[in-house]
Scaffold this motif. Structure first.
Motif, PDB file in Angstrom:
ATOM      1  N   GLY A 125     -15.122 -21.204 -11.146  1.00 43.54           N
ATOM      2  CA  GLY A 125     -14.681 -20.573  -9.909  1.00 43.54           C
ATOM      3  C   GLY A 125     -13.304 -21.059  -9.494  1.00 43.54           C
ATOM      4  O   GLY A 125     -12.455 -20.268  -9.056  1.00 43.54           O
ATOM      5  N   TRP A 126     -13.080 -22.353  -9.626  1.00 41.04           N
ATOM      6  CA  TRP A 126     -11.773 -22.938  -9.293  1.00 41.04           C
ATOM      7  C   TRP A 126     -10.682 -22.336 -10.169  1.00 41.04           C
ATOM      8  O   TRP A 126      -9.600 -21.990  -9.694  1.00 41.04           O
ATOM      9  CB  TRP A 126     -11.870 -24.447  -9.486  1.00 41.04           C
ATOM     10  N   GLY A 127     -10.956 -22.180 -11.457  1.00 43.80           N
ATOM     11  CA  GLY A 127      -9.985 -21.600 -12.364  1.00 43.80           C
ATOM     12  C   GLY A 127      -9.726 -20.132 -12.060  1.00 43.80           C
ATOM     13  O   GLY A 127      -8.575 -19.675 -12.105  1.00 43.80           O
ATOM     14  N   SER A 128     -10.786 -19.398 -11.742  1.00 43.82           N
ATOM     15  CA  SER A 128     -10.640 -17.989 -11.412  1.00 43.82           C
ATOM     16  C   SER A 128      -9.756 -17.809 -10.191  1.00 43.82           C
ATOM     17  O   SER A 128      -8.917 -16.899 -10.133  1.00 43.82           O
ATOM     18  CB  SER A 128     -12.014 -17.361 -11.175  1.00 43.82           C
ATOM     19  N   GLU A 129      -9.912 -18.688  -9.215  1.00 45.80           N
ATOM     20  CA  GLU A 129      -9.089 -18.627  -8.009  1.00 45.80           C
ATOM     21  C   GLU A 129      -7.614 -18.871  -8.311  1.00 45.80           C
ATOM     22  O   GLU A 129      -6.743 -18.459  -7.541  1.00 45.80           O
ATOM     23  CB  GLU A 129      -9.583 -19.664  -6.993  1.00 45.80           C
ATOM     24  N   ARG A 130      -7.332 -19.516  -9.421  1.00 42.15           N
ATOM     25  CA  ARG A 130      -5.954 -19.810  -9.807  1.00 42.15           C
ATOM     26  C   ARG A 130      -5.402 -18.824 -10.823  1.00 42.15           C
ATOM     27  O   ARG A 130      -4.388 -19.087 -11.472  1.00 42.15           O
ATOM     28  CB  ARG A 130      -5.882 -21.250 -10.322  1.00 42.15           C
ATOM     29  N   GLY A 131      -6.083 -17.712 -10.986  1.00 43.99           N
ATOM     30  CA  GLY A 131      -5.583 -16.638 -11.828  1.00 43.99           C
ATOM     31  C   GLY A 131      -6.009 -16.683 -13.276  1.00 43.99           C
ATOM     32  O   GLY A 131      -5.584 -15.842 -14.073  1.00 43.99           O
ATOM     33  N   CYS A 132      -6.847 -17.643 -13.649  1.00 41.17           N
ATOM     34  CA  CYS A 132      -7.322 -17.698 -15.032  1.00 41.17           C
ATOM     35  C   CYS A 132      -8.290 -16.549 -15.288  1.00 41.17           C
ATOM     36  O   CYS A 132      -9.114 -16.220 -14.426  1.00 41.17           O
ATOM     37  CB  CYS A 132      -8.011 -19.028 -15.311  1.00 41.17           C
ATOM     38  N   GLU A 133      -8.196 -15.943 -16.447  1.00 39.94           N
ATOM     39  CA  GLU A 133      -9.036 -14.806 -16.792  1.00 39.94           C
ATOM     40  C   GLU A 133     -10.068 -15.131 -17.861  1.00 39.94           C
ATOM     41  O   GLU A 133     -11.067 -14.429 -17.999  1.00 39.94           O
ATOM     42  CB  GLU A 133      -8.159 -13.647 -17.282  1.00 39.94           C
ATOM     43  N   ARG A 134      -9.820 -16.188 -18.612  1.00 40.53           N
ATOM     44  CA  ARG A 134     -10.730 -16.608 -19.673  1.00 40.53           C
ATOM     45  C   ARG A 134     -10.848 -18.125 -19.666  1.00 40.53           C
ATOM     46  O   ARG A 134      -9.947 -18.823 -19.218  1.00 40.53           O
ATOM     47  CB  ARG A 134     -10.233 -16.129 -21.041  1.00 40.53           C
ATOM     48  N   ALA A 135     -11.950 -18.609 -20.165  1.00 39.58           N
ATOM     49  CA  ALA A 135     -12.172 -20.048 -20.245  1.00 39.58           C
ATOM     50  C   ALA A 135     -12.550 -20.427 -21.667  1.00 39.58           C
ATOM     51  O   ALA A 135     -13.118 -19.627 -22.413  1.00 39.58           O
ATOM     52  CB  ALA A 135     -13.272 -20.491 -19.284  1.00 39.58           C
ATOM     53  N   TYR A 136     -12.210 -21.644 -22.036  1.00 35.30           N
ATOM     54  CA  TYR A 136     -12.615 -22.169 -23.340  1.00 35.30           C
ATOM     55  C   TYR A 136     -13.072 -23.607 -23.163  1.00 35.30           C
ATOM     56  O   TYR A 136     -12.717 -24.274 -22.175  1.00 35.30           O
ATOM     57  CB  TYR A 136     -11.462 -22.100 -24.354  1.00 35.30           C
ATOM     58  N   ALA A 154     -15.230 -17.696 -22.957  1.00 36.37           N
ATOM     59  CA  ALA A 154     -15.933 -16.774 -22.068  1.00 36.37           C
ATOM     60  C   ALA A 154     -14.925 -16.106 -21.144  1.00 36.37           C
ATOM     61  O   ALA A 154     -13.897 -16.699 -20.802  1.00 36.37           O
ATOM     62  CB  ALA A 154     -16.982 -17.507 -21.238  1.00 36.37           C
ATOM     63  N   GLY A 155     -15.205 -14.887 -20.759  1.00 35.39           N
ATOM     64  CA  GLY A 155     -14.395 -14.232 -19.744  1.00 35.39           C
ATOM     65  C   GLY A 155     -14.808 -14.725 -18.371  1.00 35.39           C
ATOM     66  O   GLY A 155     -15.973 -15.066 -18.147  1.00 35.39           O
ATOM     67  N   GLY A 179      -2.178 -20.789 -17.829  1.00 37.98           N
ATOM     68  CA  GLY A 179      -1.905 -19.360 -17.810  1.00 37.98           C
ATOM     69  C   GLY A 179      -3.189 -18.581 -17.616  1.00 37.98           C
ATOM     70  O   GLY A 179      -3.937 -18.811 -16.668  1.00 37.98           O
ATOM     71  N   GLU A 180      -3.466 -17.673 -18.533  1.00 40.97           N
ATOM     72  CA  GLU A 180      -4.693 -16.889 -18.420  1.00 40.97           C
ATOM     73  C   GLU A 180      -5.934 -17.703 -18.772  1.00 40.97           C
ATOM     74  O   GLU A 180      -7.061 -17.301 -18.480  1.00 40.97           O
ATOM     75  CB  GLU A 180      -4.621 -15.660 -19.326  1.00 40.97           C
ATOM     76  N   TRP A 181      -5.742 -18.830 -19.397  1.00 39.28           N
ATOM     77  CA  TRP A 181      -6.860 -19.650 -19.861  1.00 39.28           C
ATOM     78  C   TRP A 181      -7.179 -20.786 -18.895  1.00 39.28           C
ATOM     79  O   TRP A 181      -6.286 -21.362 -18.275  1.00 39.28           O
ATOM     80  CB  TRP A 181      -6.538 -20.272 -21.220  1.00 39.28           C
ATOM     81  N   LEU A 182      -8.458 -21.123 -18.838  1.00 40.28           N
ATOM     82  CA  LEU A 182      -8.917 -22.354 -18.197  1.00 40.28           C
ATOM     83  C   LEU A 182      -9.594 -23.193 -19.264  1.00 40.28           C
ATOM     84  O   LEU A 182     -10.567 -22.749 -19.887  1.00 40.28           O
ATOM     85  CB  LEU A 182      -9.924 -22.064 -17.071  1.00 40.28           C
ATOM     86  N   GLY A 183      -9.104 -24.388 -19.483  1.00 37.43           N
ATOM     87  CA  GLY A 183      -9.751 -25.301 -20.417  1.00 37.43           C
ATOM     88  C   GLY A 183     -10.737 -26.185 -19.680  1.00 37.43           C
ATOM     89  O   GLY A 183     -10.405 -26.738 -18.624  1.00 37.43           O
ATOM     90  N   VAL A 184     -11.952 -26.298 -20.187  1.00 32.89           N
ATOM     91  CA  VAL A 184     -12.989 -27.131 -19.563  1.00 32.89           C
ATOM     92  C   VAL A 184     -13.193 -28.368 -20.424  1.00 32.89           C
ATOM     93  O   VAL A 184     -13.500 -28.270 -21.614  1.00 32.89           O
ATOM     94  CB  VAL A 184     -14.315 -26.351 -19.416  1.00 32.89           C
ATOM     95  N   TYR A 185     -13.025 -29.529 -19.813  1.00 36.15           N
ATOM     96  CA  TYR A 185     -13.077 -30.796 -20.543  1.00 36.15           C
ATOM     97  C   TYR A 185     -13.888 -31.833 -19.782  1.00 36.15           C
ATOM     98  O   TYR A 185     -14.198 -31.663 -18.600  1.00 36.15           O
ATOM     99  CB  TYR A 185     -11.652 -31.345 -20.736  1.00 36.15           C
TER     100      TYR A 185
END
Length: 239
Positions: free
Chosen positions: A193-204, A99-100, A164-170
């Motif tokens: 939200g936490w990942g977005s604050e750290r510059g992540c642009e996409r999540a998986y 997801a973006g 990097g641009e990704w946030l991994g959710v586990y």
């Protein structure tokens, strides 16, 4: 799943021990989770039968089953059929979803900490860790890379890994008697939200195919299927 996403998963859930054999990575963590105790066949090892034999001897010596993580990038091509022919069973078909990150995301009182608390670890072990897992080794995997650990009311937890641009959710887990209260959604949104604050642009994230409830939650938050993988587990009774 594409090669980059496969590597992200391997990096975010690191096996404490690994050995490379001609492009295959043999990972182990005292049996804690299949992901950290499986062969990651990233490149063609040449003699496939020889490599499979080496992998089987490696895991047998550790008292573990031989497990291969199979995705679209597994090498060599046709390995899945070779393993099936050798009696390896297909288990746990899994979907990778992406997801973006658009935000903003409400935290709803969910704190995201830099280390897992005892409460966080207890909740994850009790729901997803399995009673036979060794807590110290599980904690070693969970804290093997920089991550954020969200907990809602001590009943739901999740782990976010910025890459990097990704946030991994586990490690999304909700106590069985606390489900259908929106706790998992709160944890997910806090991590995004936490990942977005750290510059992540996409999540998986990855979810077992049969977990319809989790898939529905993730789809409602904008995640869409992007790839798939499964495991091949050696059937020792097949000869």
């Amino acid at each position: 799943m594409d090669r980059r996403l496969g590597e992200l998963v391997a990096e975010a859930w690191p096996a404490p021990f690994a050995q490379d054999i001609g492009g295959w990575r043999l990972r182990h963590a005292d049996g804690v989770t299949k992901r950290a105790n499986s062969v990651l066949p990233m490149d063609d090892p040449g003699d496939v039968d020889l490599a499979i034999g080496r992998a089987e001897r490696f895991y047998t010596a550790l008292g573990l089953p031989t497990v291969f993580l199979m995705d679209a990038q597994a090498r060599p091509e046709g390995l899945d059929g070779v393993l099936e022919g050798r009696g390896y069973e297909l288990v746990e078909p899994t979907i990778a979803m992406t997801a973006g990150l658009s935000g903003p995301y409400e935290r709803e009182g969910v704190d995201v900490l830099d280390a897992p608390s005892r409460e966080w670890l207890h909740r994850w072990w009790s729901v997803d860790g399995g009673h036979d897992h060794r807590p110290p080794m599980a904690e070693k995997i969970l804290t093997g890379v920089s991550a954020g650990y969200a907990c809602a009311d001590g009943l739901a937890v999740g782990r976010g890994v910025p890459q990097g641009e990704w946030l991994g959710v586990y490690a999304m887990a909700v106590a069985p008697d606390a489900r259908r209260r929106g706790l998992g959604r709160r944890v997910l949104r806090a991590l995004l939200g936490w990942g977005s604050e750290r510059g992540c642009e996409r999540a998986y994230l990855v979810v077992v195919e049969r977990n319809a409830a989790a898939r529905t939650l993730y789809e409602s938050e904008g995640f869409v299927p992007a790839a798939a993988y499964h495991y091949r587990v050696r059937n020792v009774t097949a000869g």
